[in-house]
Design a protein around this motif. Structure first.
Motif, mmCIF file in Angstrom:
data_model
loop_
_atom_site.group_PDB
_atom_site.id
_atom_site.type_symbol
_atom_site.label_atom_id
_atom_site.label_comp_id
_atom_site.label_asym_id
_atom_site.label_seq_id
_atom_site.Cartn_x
_atom_site.Cartn_y
_atom_site.Cartn_z
ATOM 1 N N ARG A 1 -6.180 -6.263 -14.343
ATOM 2 C CA ARG A 1 -5.692 -5.580 -13.143
ATOM 3 C C ARG A 1 -6.803 -5.331 -12.119
ATOM 4 N N VAL A 2 -8.047 -5.215 -12.585
ATOM 5 C CA VAL A 2 -9.174 -4.883 -11.711
ATOM 6 C C VAL A 2 -10.367 -5.745 -12.109
ATOM 7 N N GLY A 3 -11.151 -6.177 -11.106
ATOM 8 C CA GLY A 3 -12.382 -6.904 -11.371
ATOM 9 C C GLY A 3 -13.597 -6.075 -10.999
ATOM 10 N N VAL A 4 -14.674 -6.217 -11.768
ATOM 11 C CA VAL A 4 -15.936 -5.508 -11.504
ATOM 12 C C VAL A 4 -17.051 -6.535 -11.370
ATOM 13 N N LEU A 5 -17.819 -6.447 -10.296
ATOM 14 C CA LEU A 5 -18.996 -7.292 -10.076
ATOM 15 C C LEU A 5 -20.251 -6.446 -10.303
ATOM 16 N N ARG A 6 -21.146 -6.955 -11.162
ATOM 17 C CA ARG A 6 -22.371 -6.199 -11.435
ATOM 18 C C ARG A 6 -23.467 -7.164 -11.871
ATOM 19 N N GLY A 7 -24.681 -6.796 -11.603
ATOM 20 C CA GLY A 7 -25.812 -7.602 -12.038
ATOM 21 C C GLY A 7 -26.219 -7.255 -13.458
ATOM 22 N N GLY A 8 -26.720 -8.254 -14.178
ATOM 23 C CA GLY A 8 -27.156 -8.036 -15.551
ATOM 24 C C GLY A 8 -28.573 -7.492 -15.632
ATOM 25 N N LYS A 9 -29.038 -7.242 -16.863
ATOM 26 C CA LYS A 9 -30.375 -6.719 -17.089
ATOM 27 C C LYS A 9 -31.413 -7.832 -16.966
ATOM 28 N N MET A 10 -32.544 -7.487 -16.398
ATOM 29 C CA MET A 10 -33.602 -8.456 -16.118
ATOM 30 C C MET A 10 -34.597 -8.547 -17.277
ATOM 31 N N THR A 11 -35.239 -9.696 -17.373
ATOM 32 C CA THR A 11 -36.310 -9.891 -18.344
ATOM 33 C C THR A 11 -37.687 -9.920 -17.691
ATOM 34 N N HIS A 12 -37.744 -9.938 -16.358
ATOM 35 C CA HIS A 12 -39.022 -9.965 -15.649
ATOM 36 C C HIS A 12 -39.769 -8.652 -15.894
ATOM 37 N N PRO A 13 -41.091 -8.706 -16.067
ATOM 38 C CA PRO A 13 -41.849 -7.486 -16.373
ATOM 39 C C PRO A 13 -41.623 -6.346 -15.388
ATOM 40 N N ARG A 14 -41.496 -6.655 -14.100
ATOM 41 C CA ARG A 14 -41.346 -5.585 -13.112
ATOM 42 C C ARG A 14 -40.011 -4.859 -13.254
ATOM 43 N N TYR A 15 -38.986 -5.583 -13.697
ATOM 44 C CA TYR A 15 -37.651 -4.990 -13.823
ATOM 45 C C TYR A 15 -37.139 -5.077 -15.265
ATOM 46 N N GLN A 16 -38.049 -5.100 -16.229
ATOM 47 C CA GLN A 16 -37.692 -5.271 -17.633
ATOM 48 C C GLN A 16 -36.618 -4.277 -18.065
ATOM 49 N N GLY A 17 -35.471 -4.814 -18.537
ATOM 50 C CA GLY A 17 -34.409 -3.956 -19.049
ATOM 51 C C GLY A 17 -33.555 -3.290 -17.990
ATOM 52 N N ARG A 18 -33.886 -3.484 -16.705
ATOM 53 C CA ARG A 18 -33.108 -2.861 -15.632
ATOM 54 C C ARG A 18 -32.085 -3.853 -15.081
ATOM 55 N N ARG A 19 -30.952 -3.311 -14.669
ATOM 56 C CA ARG A 19 -29.976 -4.135 -13.980
ATOM 57 C C ARG A 19 -30.400 -4.342 -12.528
ATOM 58 N N VAL A 20 -30.134 -5.530 -12.019
ATOM 59 C CA VAL A 20 -30.351 -5.869 -10.608
ATOM 60 C C VAL A 20 -29.078 -6.527 -10.104
ATOM 61 N N PHE A 21 -28.586 -6.108 -8.946
ATOM 62 C CA PHE A 21 -27.339 -6.681 -8.440
ATOM 63 C C PHE A 21 -27.554 -8.113 -7.953
ATOM 64 N N CYS A 22 -28.317 -8.293 -6.864
ATOM 65 C CA CYS A 22 -28.501 -9.652 -6.324
ATOM 66 C C CYS A 22 -29.627 -9.656 -5.314
ATOM 67 N N ALA A 23 -30.497 -10.668 -5.414
ATOM 68 C CA ALA A 23 -31.653 -10.784 -4.516
ATOM 69 C C ALA A 23 -31.402 -11.704 -3.332
ATOM 70 N N GLY A 24 -30.153 -12.120 -3.096
ATOM 71 C CA GLY A 24 -29.859 -12.968 -1.946
ATOM 72 C C GLY A 24 -30.109 -14.433 -2.236
ATOM 73 N N ILE A 25 -30.161 -15.247 -1.191
ATOM 74 C CA ILE A 25 -30.314 -16.686 -1.336
ATOM 75 C C ILE A 25 -31.668 -17.015 -1.981
ATOM 76 N N ASN A 26 -31.670 -18.020 -2.831
ATOM 77 C CA ASN A 26 -32.900 -18.462 -3.477
ATOM 78 C C ASN A 26 -33.715 -19.277 -2.474
ATOM 79 N N LEU A 27 -34.747 -18.671 -1.917
ATOM 80 C CA LEU A 27 -35.518 -19.323 -0.854
ATOM 81 C C LEU A 27 -36.368 -20.477 -1.387
ATOM 82 N N VAL A 28 -36.720 -20.444 -2.670
ATOM 83 C CA VAL A 28 -37.436 -21.584 -3.248
ATOM 84 C C VAL A 28 -36.523 -22.808 -3.234
ATOM 85 N N ASP A 29 -35.280 -22.608 -3.656
ATOM 86 C CA ASP A 29 -34.321 -23.715 -3.623
ATOM 87 C C ASP A 29 -34.068 -24.180 -2.197
ATOM 88 N N LEU A 30 -34.021 -23.253 -1.254
ATOM 89 C CA LEU A 30 -33.814 -23.633 0.142
ATOM 90 C C LEU A 30 -34.953 -24.516 0.631
#
Length: 454
Positions: free
Chosen positions: A223-252
């Motif tokens: 009935r309802v959808g939830v959008l959320r970011g998962g937990k990070m493995t990067h040292p700066r954000y280890q174990g923390r959820r991050v929603f979204c960092a925008g377009i991948n500029l390396v790929d661009l």
């Protein structure tokens, strides 16, 4: 056009077609014209090896071709679209449509082989054939019959989602690569898992998100959808959820962000499905399956992440999070943000965020124009669950349907989308964007080490 390099270009230029209004005759003239132009371009070295005069010639030839293609489509967009869709009886996705146009009307859009060659190049080394795709979609979306038909086609569930629907209905969980989809009770949780790049958007994430959105909409238990970011493995954000960092500029920078399959598809595909729903032909009383959506912002929602907040019904943000649309830094158009943020927050704040790059922290009063709840980070799970429970009422679907019609009438969206299709294609190859993404790429290894988002 003034040819600066070789007199051999002059005979091609003198045959610039004058279209008559006959589709068959004009298509033949277009093919003859572009064949000569492409031969001239093929005789030049690849872009990084051209002399300044050769590059000037290439720019003049491609620019003249684009003016001719625009003129052809201004006369024939409706007829072209009818031919490609069997008299509006078939509904095709963006990639299928633009490559079908290349076969049916040679010279109108780049071929699959031409685009495959471009994909092998860094953004700065491409000739910008995606601009020709932008011309095509700009004119189709402007057309009174073709535009609405194309937008309706983009609301259909993808073939990938249809193939996975049975499995999700049975198991209630799917790992889609960069998105995890899980049904808990009556709620579908879509978790972004592109952790290596802080949930930055790339071609794969767009495909996975559209698949997940389709599955959540099609599943009768949800009935309802939830959008959320998962937990990070990067040292700066280890174990923390991050929603979204925008377009991948390396790929661009490396030429891996597709104009059709990323920049257009995300706007006309899954993000619009969040608002309008998925189209199911045998649906009654409406052919659209719509459901309410909650977004949960942990840490930050940057660029495309912030854009998602404008398409959902309820936003819960952690008190230590922030939002930003770094369009001025990246140089591209931030999707439909220019349309939707103005409606939500007003013209002045929209200009501060989009044009000047203002960052909105969760504790600022203006953030309340975008986020419904600001909660302690430790209370996010409970707040998200409570929001989903409130939106599960059957009457919510009917009322959000009417609110969305009032806020974003289909014709208003179509007019914006037509201009966006052209402007974004042009920005993608503008010198300032090429320069910015190249400089970003040079420092990308540092950013990855420190965890700084794009």
């Amino acid at each position: 056009m003034t040819v600066r390099t070789q007199d051999a270009a002059q005979p091609w230029h003198t045959h610039t077609p004058l279209f008559t209004g006959s589709l068959l005759a004009d298509a033949g003239a277009l093919m003859a014209y572009t064949t000569g132009a492409e031969k001239l371009l093929a005789d030049l070295p690849v872009k990084p090896e051209r002399s300044p005069d050769q590059q000037q010639l290439a720019q003049e030839v491609t620019g003249e071709q684009r003016r001719v293609r625009s003129a052809f489509l201004r006369l024939h967009a409706e007829r072209v679209y009818e031919e490609l869709t069997g008299g509006l009886c078939e509904q095709r996705g963006l990639s299928e449509l633009v490559f079908a146009a290349a076969e049916a009307f040679p010279g109108l859009t780049p071929t699959e082989s031409q685009m495959a060659a471009e994909r092998e190049l860094a953004q700065a080394d491409k000739d910008g054939r995606e601009i020709d795709q932008g011309i095509f979609f700009h004119e189709l979306l402007r057309a009174p019959q073709a535009g609405p038909h194309l937008l309706e086609a983009m609301l259909r569930p993808t073939a990938r989602a249809r193939s996975l629907a049975g499995e999700f209905a049975r198991t209630g969980t799917l790992e889609l690569g960069t998105v995890r989809l899980e049904r808990t009770g009556r709620t579908a949780h879509l978790t972004l898992c592109n952790g290596r790049f802080l949930n930055a958007e790339d071609n794969r994430l767009v495909d996975d998100l559209e698949t997940a959105v389709d599955l959540a909409l099609l599943d009768e238990q949800v009935r309802v959808g939830v959008l959320r970011g998962g937990k990070m493995t990067h040292p700066r954000y280890q174990g923390r959820r991050v929603f979204c960092a925008g377009i991948n500029l390396v790929d661009l920078h490396q030429g891996r962000i597709s104009y059709v399959d990323f920049l257009l598809r995300r706007e006309l595909g899954y993000i619009r499905k969040l608002i309008r729903g998925a189209r199911v032909d045998d649906g009654w009383p409406r052919p659209l399956v719509e459901k309410p959506w909650v977004a949960a912002v942990d840490t930050f929602a940057i660029g495309g992440g912030m854009q998602l907040l404008f398409a959902v019904d309820h936003v819960v943000a952690a008190a230590d999070s922030y939002l930003s649309l770094p369009a001025a830094q990246e140089g591209i158009v931030p999707g439909m943000a220019n349309l939707r943020l103005t409606s939500l927050a007003g013209a002045r704040l929209s200009r501060q965020v989009i044009l000047s790059g203002r960052k909105l922290w969760a504790h600022e009063p203006e953030t309340g124009l975008i986020c419904d709840e600001i909660v302690d980070p430790n209370m996010m799970d409970a707040a998200v669950e409570a929001a989903a429970t409130r939106l599960a009422s059957p009457a919510v679907v009917a009322n959000r349907h009417m609110i969305n019609l009032a806020e974003e009438p289909p014709e208003h969206f179509r007019a914006y989308a037509a201009e966006f299709a052209m402007e974004q294609a042009l920005r993608l190859y503008s010198p300032d964007v090429i320069d910015k993404v190249s400089r970003f790429s040079a420092g990308a290894s540092v950013a990855r080490r420190t965890g700084e988002p794009s």
